[in-house]
Design a protein around this motif. Structure first.
Motif, PDB file in Angstrom:
ATOM      1  N   PHE A 126       0.981  -1.142  -0.149  1.00 15.76           N
ATOM      2  CA  PHE A 126       0.226   0.057   0.067  1.00 15.76           C
ATOM      3  C   PHE A 126       0.962   1.343   0.014  1.00 15.76           C
ATOM      4  N   LEU A 127       1.930   1.346   0.817  1.00 20.00           N
ATOM      5  CA  LEU A 127       2.467   2.504   1.088  1.00 20.00           C
ATOM      6  C   LEU A 127       3.552   2.649  -0.248  1.00 20.00           C
ATOM      7  N   LEU A 128       4.100   1.671  -0.657  1.00 16.34           N
ATOM      8  CA  LEU A 128       4.911   1.559  -2.092  1.00 16.34           C
ATOM      9  C   LEU A 128       4.003   2.234  -3.297  1.00 16.34           C
ATOM     10  N   THR A 129       2.725   1.764  -3.244  1.00 17.51           N
ATOM     11  CA  THR A 129       1.644   2.284  -4.224  1.00 17.51           C
ATOM     12  C   THR A 129       1.126   3.519  -4.206  1.00 17.51           C
ATOM     13  N   ALA A 130       0.838   4.035  -2.893  1.00 18.01           N
ATOM     14  CA  ALA A 130       0.095   5.184  -2.477  1.00 18.01           C
ATOM     15  C   ALA A 130       0.216   5.773  -1.352  1.00 18.01           C
ATOM     16  N   GLY A 131       1.385   5.382  -0.622  1.00 21.92           N
ATOM     17  CA  GLY A 131       1.853   5.987   0.769  1.00 21.92           C
ATOM     18  C   GLY A 131       1.874   7.527   0.971  1.00 21.92           C
ATOM     19  N   HIS A 132       2.109   8.445  -0.506  1.00 20.14           N
ATOM     20  CA  HIS A 132       2.228   9.669  -0.301  1.00 20.14           C
ATOM     21  C   HIS A 132       0.908  10.389  -0.921  1.00 20.14           C
ATOM     22  N   GLY A 133      -0.124   9.529  -1.314  1.00 18.90           N
ATOM     23  CA  GLY A 133      -1.123  10.192  -2.383  1.00 18.90           C
ATOM     24  C   GLY A 133      -2.045   9.111  -2.799  1.00 18.90           C
ATOM     25  N   ALA A 134      -3.106   8.801  -2.455  1.00 21.67           N
ATOM     26  CA  ALA A 134      -4.225   7.938  -2.453  1.00 21.67           C
ATOM     27  C   ALA A 134      -5.645   8.706  -3.169  1.00 21.67           C
ATOM     28  N   GLY A 135      -5.546   9.699  -3.389  1.00 20.98           N
ATOM     29  CA  GLY A 135      -6.752  10.432  -3.996  1.00 20.98           C
ATOM     30  C   GLY A 135      -7.693  10.598  -2.899  1.00 20.98           C
ATOM     31  N   ARG A 136      -8.917  10.142  -3.082  1.00 16.13           N
ATOM     32  CA  ARG A 136      -9.962  10.253  -2.415  1.00 16.13           C
ATOM     33  C   ARG A 136     -10.096   9.088  -1.230  1.00 16.13           C
ATOM     34  N   LEU A 137      -9.228   8.275  -1.124  1.00 14.45           N
ATOM     35  CA  LEU A 137      -9.372   6.924  -0.444  1.00 14.45           C
ATOM     36  C   LEU A 137      -9.235   7.333   0.856  1.00 14.45           C
ATOM     37  N   LEU A 138     -10.267   7.084   1.666  1.00 12.27           N
ATOM     38  CA  LEU A 138     -10.121   7.637   3.270  1.00 12.27           C
ATOM     39  C   LEU A 138      -9.933   9.168   3.423  1.00 12.27           C
ATOM     40  N   GLU A 220     -12.798  -0.793   1.656  1.00  9.87           N
ATOM     41  CA  GLU A 220     -12.876   0.693   1.409  1.00  9.87           C
ATOM     42  C   GLU A 220     -13.083   0.872   0.040  1.00  9.87           C
ATOM     43  N   LEU A 221     -12.463   0.145  -0.932  1.00 10.75           N
ATOM     44  CA  LEU A 221     -12.614   0.351  -2.419  1.00 10.75           C
ATOM     45  C   LEU A 221     -13.996  -0.216  -2.828  1.00 10.75           C
ATOM     46  N   LYS A 222     -14.408  -1.077  -2.289  1.00 12.68           N
ATOM     47  CA  LYS A 222     -15.915  -1.631  -2.628  1.00 12.68           C
ATOM     48  C   LYS A 222     -17.015  -0.490  -2.355  1.00 12.68           C
ATOM     49  N   LEU A 223     -16.613  -0.005  -0.881  1.00  7.85           N
ATOM     50  CA  LEU A 223     -17.808   0.854  -0.626  1.00  7.85           C
ATOM     51  C   LEU A 223     -17.639   2.066  -1.323  1.00  7.85           C
ATOM     52  N   HIS A 224     -16.508   2.782  -1.707  1.00  5.76           N
ATOM     53  CA  HIS A 224     -16.282   3.909  -2.654  1.00  5.76           C
ATOM     54  C   HIS A 224     -17.084   3.555  -3.930  1.00  5.76           C
ATOM     55  N   SER A 225     -16.840   2.256  -4.545  1.00  5.57           N
ATOM     56  CA  SER A 225     -17.419   2.204  -5.535  1.00  5.57           C
ATOM     57  C   SER A 225     -19.052   2.193  -5.566  1.00  5.57           C
ATOM     58  N   GLU A 226     -19.597   1.622  -4.369  1.00  7.65           N
ATOM     59  CA  GLU A 226     -20.945   1.495  -4.363  1.00  7.65           C
ATOM     60  C   GLU A 226     -21.661   3.064  -4.122  1.00  7.65           C
ATOM     61  N   ARG A 227     -20.716   3.752  -3.346  1.00  8.32           N
ATOM     62  CA  ARG A 227     -21.283   5.214  -3.237  1.00  8.32           C
ATOM     63  C   ARG A 227     -21.250   5.932  -4.519  1.00  8.32           C
ATOM     64  N   GLN A 228     -20.209   5.587  -5.536  1.00 10.17           N
ATOM     65  CA  GLN A 228     -20.220   6.317  -6.597  1.00 10.17           C
ATOM     66  C   GLN A 228     -21.326   5.978  -7.579  1.00 10.17           C
ATOM     67  N   ASN A 229     -21.466   4.665  -7.671  1.00  8.39           N
ATOM     68  CA  ASN A 229     -22.738   4.019  -8.383  1.00  8.39           C
ATOM     69  C   ASN A 229     -24.001   4.620  -8.044  1.00  8.39           C
ATOM     70  N   GLY A 230     -24.176   4.668  -6.534  1.00  9.36           N
ATOM     71  CA  GLY A 230     -25.585   5.370  -6.134  1.00  9.36           C
ATOM     72  C   GLY A 230     -25.638   6.888  -6.572  1.00  9.36           C
ATOM     73  N   LYS A 231     -24.555   7.495  -6.505  1.00  7.70           N
ATOM     74  CA  LYS A 231     -24.488   8.827  -7.137  1.00  7.70           C
ATOM     75  C   LYS A 231     -24.791   8.983  -8.396  1.00  7.70           C
ATOM     76  N   SER A 232     -24.190   7.997  -9.423  1.00  6.62           N
ATOM     77  CA  SER A 232     -24.649   8.070 -10.777  1.00  6.62           C
ATOM     78  C   SER A 232     -26.156   7.750 -11.086  1.00  6.62           C
ATOM     79  N   GLU A 233     -26.649   6.765 -10.194  1.00  3.08           N
ATOM     80  CA  GLU A 233     -28.179   6.394 -10.371  1.00  3.08           C
ATOM     81  C   GLU A 233     -29.235   7.522 -10.083  1.00  3.08           C
ATOM     82  N   THR A 234     -28.670   8.204  -9.211  1.00  4.88           N
ATOM     83  CA  THR A 234     -29.562   9.453  -8.816  1.00  4.88           C
ATOM     84  C   THR A 234     -29.220  10.906  -9.493  1.00  4.88           C
ATOM     85  N   ALA A 235     -28.300  10.907 -10.413  1.00  5.42           N
ATOM     86  CA  ALA A 235     -27.914  11.882 -10.889  1.00  5.42           C
ATOM     87  C   ALA A 235     -29.004  12.075 -12.225  1.00  5.42           C
TER      88      ALA A 235
END
Length: 235
Positions: A126-138, A220-235
């Protein structure tokens, strides 16, 4: 007689007033009615109180039953190894390429040598991939490398402030702190993909909501995806 009646009335009113003040104080602090079944990390993951509690209880039951998948993960099967996490952050729309910044092997190795420890493989990935930046993750939670190195001290202060009898094990590594009143950690002696423990202010003994660090990330990745899909459906 009037004085006796007044004292009797005050003896009833004062305790009720104190309780009301305490409840209002907690509501202002946490912006909701306190509920022992609801933790700060529920808000991060977007779960409703009961749903998240049932989800955590299911995870604990599976771990106690010796679920084969959990056993494999704890023995070092990093399901997000290589560029798996990088691809998921992009595919789920959590971060753009310029927002994903990893630690260098050298800085992790120097940290391990200076502190005479070895970080588990799943967390290292995780650190080697995104230890200094992970976008909107958490987003809103201290989890990046420049924040992590001081979190154990902050966690111990939180436990002391709440007069908890529990103390962090010597090999506990605190990797996440949410707004000063909740933190997560794993044990360095727990293998390459260690179980994740969570403490919430005033809750006493920490709980184990995830059987591995990878399980925590995948959720965390799964829940973020579910929230994004929920927003897309209500948009």
């Amino acid at each position: 007689m009037d004085d006796v009646g007044l004292y009797a009335m005050l003896s009833l009113i004062v305790p009720i007033a104190v309780i009301i003040v305490i409840i209002i104080g907690k509501m202002l602090r946490h912006q909701e009615i306190p509920d022992s079944r609801y933790t700060p990390f529920d808000q991060i993951t977007g779960h409703a109180p009961v749903v998240f509690q049932e989800h955590k209880e299911t995870k604990e039951d599976e771990d106690e039953a010796g679920d084969d998948k959990d056993k494999n993960e704890r023995e070092g099967c990093c399901v997000l190894e290589g560029d798996g996490l990088y691809r998921k952050l992009l595919d789920e729309g959590i971060a753009g390429p310029q927002e994903i910044r990893g630690c260098s092997e050298e800085e992790l190795r120097n940290f391990e040598m200076e502190n005479n420890l070895r970080l588990p493989g799943s967390y290292r990935n995780f650190l080697l991939t995104a230890g200094h930046g992970a976008g909107r993750l958490l987003h809103g939670t201290d989890i990046l490398w420049d924040q992590v190195t001081s979190l154990r001290e902050a966690a111990e202060e939180l436990l002391a402030e709440n007069d908890e009898s529990f103390t962090l094990p010597e090999d506990a590594f605190v990797f996440s702190m949410h707004q000063g009143y909740a933190f997560m950690y794993f044990l360095l002696s727990d293998g390459e993909n260690p179980a994740v423990y969570m403490y919430v202010e005033g809750s006493g003994v920490p709980r184990k909501p995830y059987s591995s660090f990878d399980a925590f990330l995948l959720e965390e990745l799964k829940l973020h995806s579910e929230r994004q899909n929920g927003k897309s459906e209500t948009a």
